[in-house]
Design a protein around this motif. Structure first.
Motif, PDB file in Angstrom:
ATOM      1  N   SER A  52      22.817  -9.533  37.170  1.00  0.00           N
ATOM      2  CA  SER A  52      22.015  -9.261  35.969  1.00  0.00           C
ATOM      3  C   SER A  52      21.605  -7.796  35.939  1.00  0.00           C
ATOM      4  O   SER A  52      21.467  -7.205  34.888  1.00  0.00           O
ATOM      5  N   ARG A  53      21.445  -7.189  37.118  1.00  0.00           N
ATOM      6  CA  ARG A  53      21.109  -5.747  37.131  1.00  0.00           C
ATOM      7  C   ARG A  53      22.384  -4.919  36.890  1.00  0.00           C
ATOM      8  O   ARG A  53      23.489  -5.381  37.193  1.00  0.00           O
ATOM      9  N   PRO A  54      22.224  -3.734  36.389  1.00  0.00           N
ATOM     10  CA  PRO A  54      23.417  -2.910  36.106  1.00  0.00           C
ATOM     11  C   PRO A  54      24.094  -2.423  37.381  1.00  0.00           C
ATOM     12  O   PRO A  54      23.478  -2.443  38.462  1.00  0.00           O
ATOM     13  N   PRO A  55      25.359  -1.990  37.284  1.00  0.00           N
ATOM     14  CA  PRO A  55      26.117  -1.606  38.483  1.00  0.00           C
ATOM     15  C   PRO A  55      25.396  -0.600  39.381  1.00  0.00           C
ATOM     16  O   PRO A  55      25.395  -0.750  40.602  1.00  0.00           O
ATOM     17  N   ALA A  56      24.760   0.397  38.786  1.00  0.00           N
ATOM     18  CA  ALA A  56      24.106   1.429  39.619  1.00  0.00           C
ATOM     19  C   ALA A  56      23.020   0.795  40.488  1.00  0.00           C
ATOM     20  O   ALA A  56      22.809   1.192  41.635  1.00  0.00           O
ATOM     21  N   ALA A  57      22.345  -0.213  39.941  1.00  0.00           N
ATOM     22  CA  ALA A  57      21.263  -0.859  40.690  1.00  0.00           C
ATOM     23  C   ALA A  57      21.801  -1.883  41.685  1.00  0.00           C
ATOM     24  O   ALA A  57      21.094  -2.311  42.594  1.00  0.00           O
ATOM     25  N   LEU A  58      23.052  -2.274  41.518  1.00  0.00           N
ATOM     26  CA  LEU A  58      23.650  -3.308  42.385  1.00  0.00           C
ATOM     27  C   LEU A  58      24.272  -2.700  43.651  1.00  0.00           C
ATOM     28  O   LEU A  58      24.441  -3.375  44.665  1.00  0.00           O
ATOM     29  N   ARG A  59      24.583  -1.417  43.596  1.00  0.00           N
ATOM     30  CA  ARG A  59      25.386  -0.816  44.676  1.00  0.00           C
ATOM     31  C   ARG A  59      24.732  -0.896  46.043  1.00  0.00           C
ATOM     32  O   ARG A  59      25.403  -1.174  47.036  1.00  0.00           O
ATOM     33  N   LEU A  60      23.433  -0.690  46.125  1.00  0.00           N
ATOM     34  CA  LEU A  60      22.751  -0.725  47.417  1.00  0.00           C
ATOM     35  C   LEU A  60      22.836  -2.138  48.014  1.00  0.00           C
ATOM     36  O   LEU A  60      23.102  -2.326  49.201  1.00  0.00           O
ATOM     37  N   HIS A  61      22.641  -3.133  47.151  1.00  0.00           N
ATOM     38  CA  HIS A  61      22.736  -4.544  47.553  1.00  0.00           C
ATOM     39  C   HIS A  61      24.159  -4.836  48.073  1.00  0.00           C
ATOM     40  O   HIS A  61      24.338  -5.465  49.117  1.00  0.00           O
ATOM     41  N   LEU A  62      25.157  -4.337  47.358  1.00  0.00           N
ATOM     42  CA  LEU A  62      26.544  -4.577  47.787  1.00  0.00           C
ATOM     43  C   LEU A  62      26.859  -3.855  49.093  1.00  0.00           C
ATOM     44  O   LEU A  62      27.627  -4.368  49.908  1.00  0.00           O
ATOM     45  N   ALA A  63      26.266  -2.684  49.286  1.00  0.00           N
ATOM     46  CA  ALA A  63      26.541  -1.940  50.524  1.00  0.00           C
ATOM     47  C   ALA A  63      26.186  -2.819  51.720  1.00  0.00           C
ATOM     48  O   ALA A  63      26.848  -2.780  52.758  1.00  0.00           O
ATOM     49  N   GLN A  64      25.166  -3.650  51.549  1.00  0.00           N
ATOM     50  CA  GLN A  64      24.761  -4.523  52.652  1.00  0.00           C
ATOM     51  C   GLN A  64      25.534  -5.843  52.675  1.00  0.00           C
ATOM     52  O   GLN A  64      25.942  -6.305  53.733  1.00  0.00           O
ATOM     53  N   TYR A  65      25.740  -6.440  51.500  1.00  0.00           N
ATOM     54  CA  TYR A  65      26.255  -7.819  51.484  1.00  0.00           C
ATOM     55  C   TYR A  65      27.736  -7.956  51.122  1.00  0.00           C
ATOM     56  O   TYR A  65      28.329  -8.997  51.425  1.00  0.00           O
ATOM     57  N   ALA A  66      28.292  -6.983  50.450  1.00  0.00           N
ATOM     58  CA  ALA A  66      29.715  -7.095  50.074  1.00  0.00           C
ATOM     59  C   ALA A  66      30.274  -5.690  49.924  1.00  0.00           C
ATOM     60  O   ALA A  66      30.609  -5.246  48.818  1.00  0.00           O
ATOM     61  N   PRO A  67      30.383  -4.975  51.039  1.00  0.00           N
ATOM     62  CA  PRO A  67      30.677  -3.538  50.960  1.00  0.00           C
ATOM     63  C   PRO A  67      32.028  -3.196  50.350  1.00  0.00           C
ATOM     64  O   PRO A  67      32.208  -2.075  49.873  1.00  0.00           O
ATOM     65  N   ARG A  68      32.976  -4.147  50.345  1.00  0.00           N
ATOM     66  CA  ARG A  68      34.293  -3.798  49.790  1.00  0.00           C
ATOM     67  C   ARG A  68      34.445  -4.185  48.325  1.00  0.00           C
ATOM     68  O   ARG A  68      35.513  -4.034  47.745  1.00  0.00           O
ATOM     69  N   ALA A  69      33.366  -4.693  47.723  1.00  0.00           N
ATOM     70  CA  ALA A  69      33.445  -5.082  46.305  1.00  0.00           C
ATOM     71  C   ALA A  69      32.972  -3.934  45.421  1.00  0.00           C
ATOM     72  O   ALA A  69      32.135  -3.135  45.819  1.00  0.00           O
ATOM     73  N   THR A  70      33.522  -3.892  44.219  1.00  0.00           N
ATOM     74  CA  THR A  70      33.140  -2.861  43.245  1.00  0.00           C
ATOM     75  C   THR A  70      32.183  -3.458  42.223  1.00  0.00           C
ATOM     76  O   THR A  70      32.473  -4.503  41.631  1.00  0.00           O
ATOM     77  N   ALA A  71      31.064  -2.775  42.013  1.00  0.00           N
ATOM     78  CA  ALA A  71      30.083  -3.249  41.023  1.00  0.00           C
ATOM     79  C   ALA A  71      30.579  -2.949  39.615  1.00  0.00           C
ATOM     80  O   ALA A  71      31.029  -1.830  39.339  1.00  0.00           O
ATOM     81  N   VAL A  72      30.507  -3.953  38.752  1.00  0.00           N
ATOM     82  CA  VAL A  72      30.856  -3.749  37.336  1.00  0.00           C
ATOM     83  C   VAL A  72      29.725  -4.329  36.480  1.00  0.00           C
ATOM     84  O   VAL A  72      28.889  -5.097  36.973  1.00  0.00           O
ATOM     85  N   ALA A  73      29.723  -3.976  35.212  1.00  0.00           N
ATOM     86  CA  ALA A  73      28.720  -4.527  34.299  1.00  0.00           C
ATOM     87  C   ALA A  73      29.089  -5.963  33.940  1.00  0.00           C
ATOM     88  O   ALA A  73      30.276  -6.286  33.790  1.00  0.00           O
ATOM     89  N   ALA A  74      28.085  -6.806  33.763  1.00  0.00           N
ATOM     90  CA  ALA A  74      28.346  -8.207  33.415  1.00  0.00           C
ATOM     91  C   ALA A  74      29.173  -8.301  32.125  1.00  0.00           C
ATOM     92  O   ALA A  74      30.050  -9.155  32.007  1.00  0.00           O
TER      93      ALA A  74
END
Ligand SMILES: NC(=O)c1ccc[n+]([C@@H]2O[C@H](COP(=O)([O-])OP(=O)(O)OC[C@H]3O[C@@H](n4cnc5c(N)ncnc54)[C@H](OP(=O)(O)O)[C@@H]3O)[C@@H](O)[C@H]2O)c1
Length: 223
Positions: A35-57
């Motif tokens: 629900s949060r935009p990609p820029a806000a998701l990146r830190l979360h992904l760095a910890q939980y899914a580092p090889r995934a790319t954040a995109v907008a819903a």
């Protein structure tokens, strides 16, 4: 550009990030939205899914292929905030479940009250997508670790159900399940996916493909 199969996930919580890790380990190119935009998701992904790319819903179904695969891993109570237009043209893998007492949108509640499976109701709501029920009856722990039995001939591979009205969409999701290291078990149609829901006999039960087929009336897929 990579030739790896692309998998897009809507929802980056426990289930979405576990699937992202498993799919990336299996060599897929993983895109994920929350629900949060990609820029806000990146830190979360760095910890939980580092090889995934954040995109907008809103961009989850934007892809170069005709029917992109999008896995829905958003709680059912939040489904009113998912715009069906985001998912138009996608093969939408419904991995959602209703938990006891979870408040759900009125359109879902009335469909369930009418006796429909939750995926059948979602298919009406997301009418521009081809809905397939799958990946809902395995916990995020097991998604992350119980697959990875990459030999398709291994008879002990855990079975995961795939329920769809479209044979083509079912086959695409079967390939995804295989790629994740599980054995796909095909059910006759989307409505039959009810057997995979939380009250059913196989929910969160780690059983092999043949055993899952026996318990659900499905058929184990072959390569
Ligand atoms: N947990 C499991 O073991 C498991 C396994 C299989 C299936 N499931 C099913 O998968 C669903 C999600 O479960 P979960 O445990 O992963 O939940 P969760 O940890 O609460 O994560 C929910 C995710 O959905 C996102 N979200 C909410 N509204 C959204 C919207 N409108 N657009 C895009 N993303 C949105 C949230 O975004 P933010 O991060 O920005 O808040 C969050 O990333 C449930 O229906 C559950 O039954 C869960």
């Amino acid at each position: 550009m990579s030739d790896a199969p692309v998998l897009t996930i809507l929802g980056a919580g426990r289930a979405g990030t576990a699937l992202a890790r498993a799919a990336a380990s299996a060599g897929m190119d993983v895109r994920i939205a929350a629900s949060r935009p990609p820029a806000a998701l990146r830190l979360h992904l760095a910890q939980y899914a580092p090889r995934a790319t954040a995109v907008a819903a809103a961009d989850v179904a934007a892809a170069d292929v005709a029917a992109p695969l999008v896995v829905l891993m958003v709680p059912q109570e939040d489904l009113d905030s998912v715009d069906p237009a985001w998912l138009r043209g996608a093969v939408l893998v419904d991995a959602t479940n209703r938990w006891d007492g979870e408040p759900v949108p009125a359109w879902l509640e009335s469909g369930l009250d009418a006796g429909l499976s939750s995926s059948s109701v979602l298919a009406t709501r997301f009418a521009g997508s081809t809905v397939v029920k799958a990946l809902n009856h395995v916990s995020h722990w097991d998604l992350d670790t119980a697959g990875r039995r990459l030999d398709p001939a291994d008879p002990d591979r855990r079975g995961l159900g795939v329920a769809a009205d479209s044979a083509q969409a079912a086959a695409a999701v079967g390939q995804l399940v295989l790629g994740l290291g599980f054995a796909p078990v095909f059910l006759p149609d989307l409505a039959a996916g009810r057997v995979l829901e939380p009250e059913g006999p196989v929910f969160n039960r780690p059983v092999s493909g043949p055993e899952l087929a026996r318990l659900t009336g499905g058929t184990v897929g072959r390569d």
